[in-house]
Design a protein around this motif. Sequence first.
Motif, PDB file in Angstrom:
ATOM      1  N   UNK A 449       0.830  -1.204   0.000  1.00  0.00           N
ATOM      2  CA  UNK A 449       0.000   0.000   0.000  1.00  0.00           C
ATOM      3  C   UNK A 449       0.864   1.254   0.000  1.00  0.00           C
ATOM      4  N   UNK A 450       1.920   1.244   0.798  1.00  0.00           N
ATOM      5  CA  UNK A 450       2.809   2.412   0.833  1.00  0.00           C
ATOM      6  C   UNK A 450       3.476   2.631  -0.520  1.00  0.00           C
ATOM      7  N   UNK A 451       3.876   1.573  -1.174  1.00  0.00           N
ATOM      8  CA  UNK A 451       4.511   1.727  -2.484  1.00  0.00           C
ATOM      9  C   UNK A 451       3.517   2.225  -3.521  1.00  0.00           C
ATOM     10  N   UNK A 452       2.224   1.894  -3.350  1.00  0.00           N
ATOM     11  CA  UNK A 452       1.195   2.314  -4.304  1.00  0.00           C
ATOM     12  C   UNK A 452       0.975   3.819  -4.295  1.00  0.00           C
ATOM     13  N   UNK A 453       1.367   4.500  -3.222  1.00  0.00           N
ATOM     14  CA  UNK A 453       1.192   5.949  -3.150  1.00  0.00           C
ATOM     15  C   UNK A 453       1.971   6.655  -4.247  1.00  0.00           C
ATOM     16  N   UNK A 454       3.029   6.022  -4.735  1.00  0.00           N
ATOM     17  CA  UNK A 454       3.872   6.639  -5.756  1.00  0.00           C
ATOM     18  C   UNK A 454       3.351   6.391  -7.163  1.00  0.00           C
ATOM     19  N   UNK A 455       2.290   5.591  -7.279  1.00  0.00           N
ATOM     20  CA  UNK A 455       1.798   5.209  -8.601  1.00  0.00           C
ATOM     21  C   UNK A 455       0.810   6.197  -9.193  1.00  0.00           C
ATOM     22  N   UNK A 456       0.442   7.222  -8.445  1.00  0.00           N
ATOM     23  CA  UNK A 456      -0.623   8.111  -8.897  1.00  0.00           C
ATOM     24  C   UNK A 456      -0.242   9.565  -8.662  1.00  0.00           C
ATOM     25  N   UNK A 457      -0.651  10.430  -9.588  1.00  0.00           N
ATOM     26  CA  UNK A 457      -0.558  11.874  -9.402  1.00  0.00           C
ATOM     27  C   UNK A 457      -1.950  12.403  -9.061  1.00  0.00           C
ATOM     28  N   UNK A 458      -2.000  13.444  -8.265  1.00  0.00           N
ATOM     29  CA  UNK A 458      -3.294  13.981  -7.841  1.00  0.00           C
ATOM     30  C   UNK A 458      -3.428  15.442  -8.244  1.00  0.00           C
ATOM     31  N   UNK A 459      -4.657  15.828  -8.500  1.00  0.00           N
ATOM     32  CA  UNK A 459      -4.976  17.225  -8.787  1.00  0.00           C
ATOM     33  C   UNK A 459      -6.258  17.625  -8.082  1.00  0.00           C
ATOM     34  N   UNK A 460      -6.318  18.869  -7.652  1.00  0.00           N
ATOM     35  CA  UNK A 460      -7.523  19.393  -7.003  1.00  0.00           C
ATOM     36  C   UNK A 460      -7.814  20.769  -7.570  1.00  0.00           C
ATOM     37  N   UNK A 461      -9.044  20.972  -7.988  1.00  0.00           N
ATOM     38  CA  UNK A 461      -9.438  22.236  -8.616  1.00  0.00           C
ATOM     39  C   UNK A 461     -10.505  22.887  -7.751  1.00  0.00           C
ATOM     40  N   UNK A 462     -10.238  24.122  -7.331  1.00  0.00           N
ATOM     41  CA  UNK A 462     -11.164  24.833  -6.458  1.00  0.00           C
ATOM     42  C   UNK A 462     -11.128  26.319  -6.788  1.00  0.00           C
ATOM     43  N   UNK A 463     -11.691  27.135  -5.924  1.00  0.00           N
ATOM     44  CA  UNK A 463     -11.781  28.575  -6.170  1.00  0.00           C
ATOM     45  C   UNK A 463     -10.976  29.327  -5.114  1.00  0.00           C
TER      46      UNK A 463
END
Length: 560
Positions: A449-463
């Motif tokens: 599970x810890x290694x899986x954190x590196x498999x994804x990029x995240x984005x957040x769009x707000x105001x």
Amino acid sequence: MELQSKINAMQNGGKLTVMSGQQIKSLIEAGTLWLKTNQQIVNALNVFPVPDGDTGSNMLLTMQAGWNEIASSQEENAGVILRSVAQGALMGARGNSGVILSQFWRGFSRAMDEQPVMDLTLFSKALTEAKNTAYKGVVRPVEGTILTVLKDTANYVESELIACSDFKDLFEKTVQAANQSVDRTPELLPVLKQAGVVDSGGKGLFFIFEGFLRWLNNEPLDINPNIVEIKPISLMSQEEEAESIEPGQDFEVVVDFVPKNELNLAPFYDRLSDIGTSIQVGEGDGMYRMHIHVPTENIYAPINYIMGLGTVTKVAIENLIAQMEDIRKKKQSEFTLTPVEEGQISVVAVSPGDGISRILASLGVGSIIKGGQTMNPSTEEILNAVNELPTDKVIILPNNKNIILAANNAITQTDKTVAVIRSKNVPQGISALLRLDPDGDFEKIVEDMNSALLDVQSGEITIATRTVEINGVQVNEGQIIVIHNGDLVLSRNTVEEALIAFLEEAKVEDYERITIFYGNNIEEAEVKRMVELVQEKYPDHEIEYHYGGQPHYFFIIAIE
């Protein structure tokens, strides 16, 4: 809260050099009340210009949890009272700021253990122990934060102790040191200087100390004439979602009006504070909007009062209790959690929205805690979720960087085998959850599970809720902003522009899949239209979208 009678009984014309348990109880009450009065000031000191600054709310909820432990206590022993405060704060700690504040009270109470009263020297020693305990509770302490303010205050009080003849002198120096340290935080932490703000946690601690002093000086704790302000009407509703519904807040009343004469804010707030709580005033297009929470018996009082000041143009009344009940019922009926058998590995996950909760449940989560940027769950909530699972192997997915400390705090309070995966956002949490094998080896699953954190990029769009420049990115209030892996990276004028710009920023062409979770502030038809545009731009990518239901954030995006 009979503060006035307590103050009069305590002072009695003399100097206060020793405090009993009941006087310390009044001190805790005063610090909590003054923090509540200034809660929105602390919330507004959010470094990022996003509508979810909640440091003030987290610190207040932590203080209130400590206060609730002693509210009905008649204990006279100072050490016993403070030990109860520390335990309550520990279990009620929310967010990083709340966890650090709970460690403050843990250290403070340790120095006072078995002490029947608190004198000036013991207060100074307790501050020093609070400082040491708070620093030890953070893996990588950062200067320019609440920790620095605590350290500077404790050191100054210790150096000035000989010059203090009573607690009034001591608290004046405590407040002075905290204030100077808060003002210095931007010089120690560049991101604060870029945003043009001081540290929010340090400011919250300052207000707690200032509440102590105001208690001694017999000054009001429930209203601060220096913070009466008017905000743009467009921003009023955004902050309200972060508020919790307290006893006596039966109805929300919103009144639009045009005053006959210039509105004098100080007496306006004074009168409204006699009627209800959660008071906000906004101005726009030549009119004012007043927001207030009131008990049932005062439902029409704010309307009648404002009618005497000018012309009422619109009134809205909402039943808060009914709303909260509807939310509770909706939460219970929208998803089914994965059954857990004894000996299996189960997961406790924090979710910012109902739609995301359904997705987490479908992926095998055994317990879901509602929370996120605007509503950090407490240590106690996380601990209860762990203990209620019928297995002794539990993994926690905080899914927010501001919840990790509370999760780490919770696992120290249980005998179960528990691991915290440092998921800082929902995409990371889902990526980790895909590695879950309920019947697998616990240590191997945690590692995967810890290694899986590196498999994804995240984005957040707000105001954006403020005009600011951070890391070279110029942001104007009301613009759409993008957070990429926790960093503010760009601003645009529309959500569509921000979405396309983020995908380019993240070099999405190097990945295969785009998953979009849309919030409760955007319509599905609009989301579908934007997803079709993205598909046209990236025809070889697998693109899907789901209702997330999160507040404030138009999109939470996962790129894999």
